[in-house]
Enzyme design. Structure first.
Site, short mmCIF file in Angstrom:
data_model
loop_
_atom_site.label_atom_id
_atom_site.label_comp_id
_atom_site.label_asym_id
_atom_site.label_seq_id
_atom_site.Cartn_x
_atom_site.Cartn_y
_atom_site.Cartn_z
N GLY A 45 96.82 1.69 -10.88
CA GLY A 45 97.10 0.43 -10.19
C GLY A 45 95.87 -0.25 -9.65
O GLY A 45 95.15 0.34 -8.86
N SER A 46 95.60 -1.49 -10.03
CA SER A 46 94.33 -2.11 -9.67
C SER A 46 94.28 -3.57 -10.12
O SER A 46 95.30 -4.17 -10.43
CB SER A 46 93.19 -1.31 -10.30
OG SER A 46 93.52 -0.98 -11.64
N ARG A 47 93.05 -4.10 -10.20
CA ARG A 47 92.88 -5.52 -10.52
C ARG A 47 91.50 -5.76 -11.12
O ARG A 47 90.54 -5.05 -10.80
CB ARG A 47 93.06 -6.32 -9.24
CG ARG A 47 92.58 -7.75 -9.24
CD ARG A 47 92.89 -8.37 -7.90
NE ARG A 47 92.07 -9.52 -7.60
CZ ARG A 47 92.09 -10.20 -6.47
NH1 ARG A 47 92.93 -9.81 -5.51
NH2 ARG A 47 91.32 -11.23 -6.26
#
Length: 213
Positions: free
Chosen positions: A181-183
């Site tokens: 989960g990240s960006r």
């Protein structure tokens, strides 16, 4: 530059191995509740670390998405590598997306800068300045600079960058991974404009994110 395997990222092999062994152990002990829980976890880990091939557009004058996920922001932001105000496209990856990151354009990695920080939800505005992140300054074949930032999120606790300074990589080539989960934020040069809107779903190395004016 380290190159991951095709179909499954090498970074996930330890997680897959230990989860599979734990599942098998509890099954042999007839502890079916734990075996079932771990089997579900194994499917999750396999899904997370998948690394499918992508059809990279060959059209000149375009940039592809560096990450799978949903576009959560398209606006002018301060480039952390150059200090300029630039149009940025931010892609949020949830735990079900492919997390292998790819080059938006062909170019040379001129500089890599790592910043320690917090682990806020990656969809928050403050994540681009407060969270743990890894910034890459890329110079394309025409001398334009691009900045790409891997940002850790609430669940993600490790940013991986296979690329090294002075590496020359092709458009759509794998360069890194962010676990769980990240960006990824992409800062565009002035000659390019976004082709996506907030809410669009994009795929790393395949979806066109920006086009030359």
């Amino acid at each position: 530059m380290h190159k991951p395997s095709i179909g499954l990222s090498l970074e996930g092999l330890p997680f897959i191995f230990f989860t599979a062994m734990a599942t098998l152990t509890f099954a042999l002990l007839d502890c079916w509740f734990m075996a079932t829980v771990l089997l579900v976890a194994l499917f999750f880990v396999l899904n997370f670390f998948r690394d499918p091939e992508r059809v990279v557009p060959q059209e000149p004058g375009v940039a592809v998405s560096p990450a799978d996920g949903k576009v959560i922001k398209v606006e002018t932001m301060r480039d952390p590598m150059t200090g300029e105000d630039r149009t940025a496209v931010c892609v949020f990856m949830n735990v079900f997306n492919v997390h292998v990151n790819r080059m938006p354009v062909a170019g040379r990695i001129a500089r890599i800068s790592y910043f320690g920080g917090k682990f806020l939800n990656a969809s928050f505005d403050k994540a681009s300045t407060d969270n743990e992140r890894n910034s890459l300054l890329i110079e394309d074949g025409d001398g334009r600079s691009w900045t790409m930032v891997q940002i850790a999120g609430l669940i993600a606790r490790r940013i991986i960058c296979w690329g090294e300074e002075a590496d020359s990589l092709g458009r759509g080539q794998r360069f890194g991974l962010i676990k769980f989960g990240s960006r990824v934020d992409l800062y565009l040069p002035a000659e390019y404009e976004p082709t996506v809107r907030i809410g669009d779903k994009v795929f790393a190395g395949q979806s066109i994110l920006a086009r030359k004016k």
